[in-house]
Design a protein around this motif. Sequence first.
Motif: not given
Length: 185
Positions: A54-62, A95-113
């Motif tokens: 699951q962690q591998t899948n999340l990392a790949m999805q990220q 573009r700034q919003y997309l980068f903000a999304n990437a930052l938040y999604t990264n934080l979310l992924c770190y939590y999930r794994i």
Amino acid sequence: MATQSSGIRGLRTAVAAVLGIAAGAVAAAAAQRHALDAIGERLEHLEKRAVTQQQTNLAMQQRQHWELLSKAMDNPELTEVLDIFEAPVTVQKRRQYLFANALYTNLLCYYRIGNLTRDEFFKHARGMFQNPIVREYWYATRQQRASLTGTEEAELGLLIDDLLLQLDEADTDEWWVVGDPPLDA
């Protein structure tokens, strides 16, 4: 005496039979216990492997998410495809919003794994949302988060919403002390 001797023999035979049955039952129980222990160990191994997968899948999805966002941020024509915001925004803002999304999604992924506890997630988010563009992004995507009811991501989104309210209402410039970190689940 012959009757007594055959009675003793019969008793010995009965005792031997009972002892044989008991020994068989103990051996069967031991074998069963060994089998149950082996099954338990196998299940534990499979559960650990499932978590790792699951962690591998999340990392790949990220990684895939980041690659898609990178392509969109590099190409204004692709950026238009990701225009999901409630109000029209400029290409630069998108573009700034997309980068903000990437930052938040990264934080979310770190939590999930499991790289961050809920408390650490909260503290990192508290810092990230000091940036006005990240806050604008959050408010501009409120509508998309509304559809995430009953999920862990929805819970974390509500946690951020609550944090932003507390930050807005705080009468201190010391943002790093605002809000109560959640209890780790």
